[in-house]
Design a protein around this motif. Structure first.
Motif, PDB file in Angstrom:
ATOM      1  N   VAL A   1      16.054  72.547   8.555  1.00  0.00           N
ATOM      2  CA  VAL A   1      15.713  74.557   8.054  1.00  0.00           C
ATOM      3  C   VAL A   1      15.136  74.826   9.071  1.00  0.00           C
ATOM      4  O   VAL A   1      15.669  76.064   9.146  1.00  0.00           O
ATOM      5  CB  VAL A   1      15.163  74.181   6.841  1.00  0.00           C
ATOM      6  N   ARG A   2      13.792  74.186   9.834  1.00  0.00           N
ATOM      7  CA  ARG A   2      13.575  74.697  10.589  1.00  0.00           C
ATOM      8  C   ARG A   2      13.792  75.180  12.087  1.00  0.00           C
ATOM      9  O   ARG A   2      14.003  76.107  12.503  1.00  0.00           O
ATOM     10  CB  ARG A   2      12.138  74.326  11.457  1.00  0.00           C
ATOM     11  N   ALA A   3      15.263  74.525  12.327  1.00  0.00           N
ATOM     12  CA  ALA A   3      15.898  74.100  13.264  1.00  0.00           C
ATOM     13  C   ALA A   3      17.065  75.196  12.973  1.00  0.00           C
ATOM     14  O   ALA A   3      18.277  75.192  14.153  1.00  0.00           O
ATOM     15  CB  ALA A   3      16.426  73.348  13.788  1.00  0.00           C
ATOM     16  N   GLU A   4      17.122  76.338  11.255  1.00  0.00           N
ATOM     17  CA  GLU A   4      18.089  77.468  11.573  1.00  0.00           C
ATOM     18  C   GLU A   4      19.226  76.432  10.909  1.00  0.00           C
ATOM     19  O   GLU A   4      20.478  77.246  10.750  1.00  0.00           O
ATOM     20  CB  GLU A   4      17.976  77.738  12.071  1.00  0.00           C
ATOM     21  N   TYR A   5      19.293  75.492  10.381  1.00  0.00           N
ATOM     22  CA  TYR A   5      20.695  74.770   9.983  1.00  0.00           C
ATOM     23  C   TYR A   5      20.783  75.644   8.315  1.00  0.00           C
ATOM     24  O   TYR A   5      19.763  75.457   7.629  1.00  0.00           O
ATOM     25  CB  TYR A   5      20.194  73.013   9.844  1.00  0.00           C
ATOM     26  N   GLU A   6      22.397  75.433   7.960  1.00  0.00           N
ATOM     27  CA  GLU A   6      22.387  76.263   6.606  1.00  0.00           C
ATOM     28  C   GLU A   6      21.856  75.469   5.630  1.00  0.00           C
ATOM     29  O   GLU A   6      23.349  74.107   5.800  1.00  0.00           O
ATOM     30  CB  GLU A   6      23.370  77.121   6.314  1.00  0.00           C
ATOM     31  N   VAL A   7      21.323  75.120   4.941  1.00  0.00           N
ATOM     32  CA  VAL A   7      21.071  73.656   3.578  1.00  0.00           C
ATOM     33  C   VAL A   7      21.558  74.652   2.195  1.00  0.00           C
ATOM     34  O   VAL A   7      20.737  75.710   1.645  1.00  0.00           O
ATOM     35  CB  VAL A   7      19.625  72.922   4.012  1.00  0.00           C
ATOM     36  N   ALA A   8      22.655  74.767   2.240  1.00  0.00           N
ATOM     37  CA  ALA A   8      22.195  74.929   0.091  1.00  0.00           C
ATOM     38  C   ALA A   8      22.541  74.271  -0.513  1.00  0.00           C
ATOM     39  O   ALA A   8      21.658  72.462  -0.402  1.00  0.00           O
ATOM     40  CB  ALA A   8      24.697  75.575  -0.330  1.00  0.00           C
ATOM     41  N   THR A   9      22.106  75.145  -2.005  1.00  0.00           N
ATOM     42  CA  THR A   9      21.849  73.744  -3.094  1.00  0.00           C
ATOM     43  C   THR A   9      22.638  73.983  -4.036  1.00  0.00           C
ATOM     44  O   THR A   9      23.383  74.734  -4.433  1.00  0.00           O
ATOM     45  CB  THR A   9      20.983  74.887  -3.707  1.00  0.00           C
ATOM     46  N   VAL A  10      22.657  72.680  -5.125  1.00  0.00           N
ATOM     47  CA  VAL A  10      23.897  72.654  -5.618  1.00  0.00           C
ATOM     48  C   VAL A  10      23.251  72.268  -7.310  1.00  0.00           C
ATOM     49  O   VAL A  10      22.769  71.224  -7.088  1.00  0.00           O
ATOM     50  CB  VAL A  10      25.682  71.986  -5.764  1.00  0.00           C
ATOM     51  N   ARG A  11      23.081  72.928  -8.313  1.00  0.00           N
ATOM     52  CA  ARG A  11      22.733  72.999  -9.040  1.00  0.00           C
ATOM     53  C   ARG A  11      23.625  71.471 -10.305  1.00  0.00           C
ATOM     54  O   ARG A  11      23.869  71.649  -9.891  1.00  0.00           O
ATOM     55  CB  ARG A  11      22.369  73.608 -10.476  1.00  0.00           C
ATOM     56  N   VAL A  12      22.715  70.505 -10.299  1.00  0.00           N
ATOM     57  CA  VAL A  12      23.455  68.996 -11.513  1.00  0.00           C
ATOM     58  C   VAL A  12      22.178  69.469 -13.198  1.00  0.00           C
ATOM     59  O   VAL A  12      21.423  70.083 -13.195  1.00  0.00           O
ATOM     60  CB  VAL A  12      23.643  68.065 -11.515  1.00  0.00           C
ATOM     61  N   SER A  13      23.172  69.213 -14.289  1.00  0.00           N
ATOM     62  CA  SER A  13      22.307  69.309 -14.834  1.00  0.00           C
ATOM     63  C   SER A  13      21.513  68.128 -16.334  1.00  0.00           C
ATOM     64  O   SER A  13      21.209  67.863 -16.934  1.00  0.00           O
ATOM     65  CB  SER A  13      24.117  69.924 -16.266  1.00  0.00           C
ATOM     66  N   GLU A  14      22.319  67.156 -15.318  1.00  0.00           N
ATOM     67  CA  GLU A  14      21.895  66.419 -16.661  1.00  0.00           C
ATOM     68  C   GLU A  14      21.671  65.021 -15.449  1.00  0.00           C
ATOM     69  O   GLU A  14      22.621  64.453 -14.480  1.00  0.00           O
ATOM     70  CB  GLU A  14      22.743  65.112 -17.215  1.00  0.00           C
TER      71      GLU A  14
END
Length: 234
Positions: free
Chosen positions: A201-214
């Protein structure tokens, strides 16, 4: 896509269940815990499973052999259990480009394929979930921007700035191995994968988040029961 499955731990909090077998062979809904993890990876598109083994490793090898549901398995031994970052680093010689990682003690109620799909637009992706502040203080807390991209990860913060946390499911670029090699051990002597992702992240890679429910992280006898119920509801 390769899938890395860390499964080297004993699971000491499971008591007698792991006195003579590894955590990955504890039964959940009548099948080994690892069978559920492997299914999650294969359903998400894994075409090879790289399984990190340690405690009572031979039992896992004997149980699953060289393939699962037609997908080949490569076993890698983690001689010293020094944290998830260290475990992932053991897989480097066996992994090509971007890979899926699913912790060997997590049971998901749904598919993690959306995490794999997410990397079509970004460099990496994490499956995340919302928890209570008390739970957040025991795990990796995710900080994001308005687009849902990771801006930071804090491991076990005393005062969590967020209740969005990691779930042990990642899609990561091969560059994470270099990040893992740069890690320094924590006070407990472990190398944290969350810190390696933080370096990306600090090296400016794009890291997405995907929500899971269970999801159930199987650590205790109560978790085994909860995971079994989750599997039965699928």
């Amino acid at each position: 896509m390769d899938a890395v499955i860390p499964a080297a731990g004993r699971g000491s909090r499971l008591g007698e269940l792991t006195a003579d077998r590894p955590k990955g062979l504890v039964e959940v809904a009548g099948r080994p815990l690892l069978a559920h993890v492997f299914e999650t990876a294969v359903e998400a598109g894994a075409d090879e499973l790289v399984v990190i083994v340690g405690y009572e490793a031979a039992q896992i090898v004997d149980r699953f052999g060289d393939s699962f549901a037609g997908v080949p398995i490569t076993y890698v031994h983690q001689r010293e259990r020094l944290g998830l970052g260290h475990a992932v680093l053991q897989a480097e010689p066996h992994v090509g480009e971007t890979f899926l990682l699913v912790n060997g003690d997590n049971v998901f109620g749904g598919s993690v394929a959306p995490v794999v799909t997410a990397v079509e637009e970004v460099d990496a992706a994490l499956a995340v979930e919302e928890v209570s502040p008390a739970v957040a203080a025991t795990t990796g807390v995710i900080e994001t921007d308005e687009a849902g991209h990771v801006t930071g990860i804090v491991e076990k913060p005393a005062d969590p700035s967020s209740t969005l946390v990691t779930t042990g499911c990642y899609v990561l670029p091969a560059d994470v191995f270099h990040a893992c090699a740069l890690l320094r051990p924590s006070a407990e002597g472990e190398y944290q994968l969350s810190e390696a992702v933080g370096l990306l992240v600090r090296a400016e890679y794009e890291v997405a988040t995907v929500r899971v429910s269970e999801r159930v992280n199987v650590n205790t006898l109560e978790d085994v029961a909860r995971a079994s119920e989750l599997v039965k509801r699928k």
